[in-house]
Design a protein around this motif. Structure first.
Motif, PDB file in Angstrom:
ATOM      1  N   UNK A 106       0.819  -1.219   0.000  1.00  0.00           N
ATOM      2  CA  UNK A 106       0.000   0.000   0.000  1.00  0.00           C
ATOM      3  C   UNK A 106       0.850   1.265   0.000  1.00  0.00           C
ATOM      4  N   UNK A 107       2.074   1.157  -0.494  1.00  0.00           N
ATOM      5  CA  UNK A 107       2.933   2.329  -0.629  1.00  0.00           C
ATOM      6  C   UNK A 107       2.574   3.083  -1.902  1.00  0.00           C
ATOM      7  N   UNK A 108       3.222   4.231  -2.076  1.00  0.00           N
ATOM      8  CA  UNK A 108       2.865   5.132  -3.150  1.00  0.00           C
ATOM      9  C   UNK A 108       3.631   4.970  -4.442  1.00  0.00           C
ATOM     10  N   UNK A 109       4.199   3.778  -4.708  1.00  0.00           N
ATOM     11  CA  UNK A 109       4.743   3.578  -6.045  1.00  0.00           C
ATOM     12  C   UNK A 109       3.614   3.567  -7.081  1.00  0.00           C
ATOM     13  N   UNK A 110       2.399   3.227  -6.645  1.00  0.00           N
ATOM     14  CA  UNK A 110       1.167   3.444  -7.396  1.00  0.00           C
ATOM     15  C   UNK A 110       0.152   4.018  -6.410  1.00  0.00           C
ATOM     16  N   UNK A 111      -0.792   4.798  -6.919  1.00  0.00           N
ATOM     17  CA  UNK A 111      -1.776   5.364  -6.006  1.00  0.00           C
ATOM     18  C   UNK A 111      -2.407   6.615  -6.546  1.00  0.00           C
ATOM     19  N   UNK A 112      -2.914   7.443  -5.645  1.00  0.00           N
ATOM     20  CA  UNK A 112      -3.613   8.660  -6.043  1.00  0.00           C
ATOM     21  C   UNK A 112      -3.428   9.739  -4.986  1.00  0.00           C
ATOM     22  N   UNK A 113      -3.412  10.979  -5.457  1.00  0.00           N
ATOM     23  CA  UNK A 113      -3.366  12.148  -4.583  1.00  0.00           C
ATOM     24  C   UNK A 113      -4.391  13.134  -5.124  1.00  0.00           C
ATOM     25  N   UNK A 114      -5.055  13.864  -4.238  1.00  0.00           N
ATOM     26  CA  UNK A 114      -6.175  14.687  -4.689  1.00  0.00           C
ATOM     27  C   UNK A 114      -6.240  15.993  -3.924  1.00  0.00           C
ATOM     28  N   UNK A 115      -6.930  16.949  -4.547  1.00  0.00           N
ATOM     29  CA  UNK A 115      -7.155  18.249  -3.920  1.00  0.00           C
ATOM     30  C   UNK A 115      -8.574  18.681  -4.220  1.00  0.00           C
ATOM     31  N   UNK A 116      -9.191  19.311  -3.233  1.00  0.00           N
ATOM     32  CA  UNK A 116     -10.559  19.817  -3.355  1.00  0.00           C
ATOM     33  C   UNK A 116     -10.603  21.236  -2.822  1.00  0.00           C
ATOM     34  N   UNK A 117     -11.356  22.096  -3.483  1.00  0.00           N
ATOM     35  CA  UNK A 117     -11.482  23.473  -3.010  1.00  0.00           C
ATOM     36  C   UNK A 117     -12.745  24.096  -3.599  1.00  0.00           C
TER      37      UNK A 117
END
Length: 438
Positions: free
Chosen positions: A125-136
């Motif tokens: 579950x490390x970040x070699x793959x994954x997602x990052x997000x921003x909301x505003x």
């Protein structure tokens, strides 16, 4: 009705810093309008080598800064601005492992109520793959609308179709937003990777499918055009080339009939509820690093495909349509995609960047009232994992351990530091020993 103009760009950086001049020269060529958009969002995958990306923080600042310089240079050139003043203000730059997101605004005072989140779906579950997000929330006068942007990178390889679907499920279950500030303050933008400790908010409002928000998902989603690898001769016999006419079975559009993302999306197994503008550009992966770079398709005689991967539209940008409870009361409202295209090949990556120019009405999306239907804002495809925070904290610890271990053992800079520390330890040992023996 006032509309917000967005320009979303997704790019797999290939683990290398971008060529700032090259990126700047092509960045805004994906626009249909002659005017710069109100907001620019960059979804970045493989933004840096694995050690620096897993460590994050100051290790990623040089990589993010190159994009900042490219955005300013490219926007000034596109707008024909002669002075050196900034045309865009950086709002945020965040990463979750190797996936990053950057947001720029022409008027930063219109951005408020920033929230961020991220989840790793790679090894352990490390970040070699994954997602990052921003909301505003974006404000214009008395009007406002809420926006959510997710940058994602799913599992690779033709045959890993089910793994990609599982990655999407884990993103929906594990990417939980937290409020970082009640209002964006001037000078608060940071180029560091990780956000402050996450705070608890209601599960539905904390998910990527928030009922009152627009949603855009951009990234290297890695869906391919085959579940098998190409045969040794397919790159000669079948792979599309610029000279193939549209009515030819070898034209790139024929490959799109086997696009895994559309097949899985229409079957309700991934990217639930999201839609996509029409694809009229050639596959975005996988290219050999070969001249000519920065050249439009209509000027190319050959696409330099890598022979061991099927040409595929790995790099995509999708979005949620307006919900029915908005269009029913205001039928004139719509989200309008103006241009969806791929930029020319850059010298630093085997992917082509993909861009979407789109307009969004600046109106709030009210919470649904007794609404029925399959809109994922009402009924998300998966529930939030109640253990998401502990999982992310554990994965973050692993990222730091693995990141620093790789940094000290596989990079020149880290090896120099490790050698200096070793020399210091050995020197201290002998110094102490000499003092004891005196």
């Amino acid at each position: 009705m006032a509309a917000l103009t967005l320009y979303v760009v997704t790019f797999n950086c290939g683990l290398r810093p971008i060529d700032t001049e090259a990126f700047a020269s092509q960045l805004f060529t994906g626009l249909h309008s002659s005017n710069l958009p109100d907001l620019l969002v960059l979804s970045l995958q493989e933004i840096a080598p694995l050690p620096q990306a897993l460590i994050g923080g100051s290790f990623l600042v040089p990589f993010f800064e190159k994009f900042c310089h490219a955005v300013q240079k490219g926007s000034r050139t596109y707008a024909n601005v002669e002075d050196n003043g900034p045309t865009y203000a950086p709002i945020a730059a965040r990463n979750l492992g190797m996936t990053g997101i950057m947001v720029f605004a022409k008027d930063p005072s219109r951005i408020q109520d920033i929230e961020t989140g991220g989840v790793g779906v790679g090894l352990w579950e490390m970040g070699n793959k994954g997602a990052v997000a921003i909301r505003f929330t974006y404000h214009q006068g008395s009007a406002s609308t809420e926006l959510t942007f997710v940058a994602a990178h799913l599992a690779a390889m033709e045959w890993e179709l089910q793994r990609r679907n599982e990655d999407w499920k884990n993103i929906v279950r594990g990417l939980v937003f937290s409020s970082t500030t009640s209002k964006r303050k001037t000078g608060s933008t940071s180029l560091s990777g990780e956000e402050r400790p996450l705070l608890s908010i209601s599960p539905h409002d904390a998910s990527i499918y928030k009922p009152t928000s627009h949603l855009f998902v951009a990234g290297d989603l890695n869906y391919r055009t085959s579940v098998l690898s190409p045969s040794p001769t397919d790159h000669i016999d079948i792979f599309p080339q610029p000279h193939h006419p549209p009515d030819s079975s070898l034209h790139f559009s024929s490959l799109f009939e086997s696009d895994q993302l559309n097949q899985e999306r229409f079957a309700g197994r991934t990217l639930h509820g999201l839609t996509e503008a029409e694809i009229t550009f050639p596959p975005t992966y996988k290219y050999n690093s070969a001249e000519p770079f920065l050249t439009p398709d209509d000027e190319l005689k050959k696409w330099p495909w890598a022979r061991h991967r099927w040409p595929s539209w790995c790099d995509r940008i999708l979005y949620l349509p307006l919900p029915t409870w908005v269009t029913r009361s205001q039928p004139s409202l719509s989200i309008t995609a103006h241009k969806y295209t791929a930029l020319p090949l850059f010298p630093t990556s085997d992917h082509r960047a993909v861009t979407l120019e789109i307009s969004v009405p600046i109106v709030p999306i009210p919470p649904p009232k007794d609404e029925e239907g399959d809109d994922p804002r009402i009924k998300p495809p998966f529930e939030i994992n109640v253990d998401w925070k502990r999982k992310r904290e554990r994965a973050r610890q692993l990222e730091l351990v693995v990141g620093f271990a790789l940094y000290f053992t596989t990079t020149k800079e880290g090896g120099t530091v490790a050698a200096a520390v070793l020399v210091g330890v050995v020197g201290a040992y002998f110094a102490i020993r000499a003092m004891v023996e005196m």
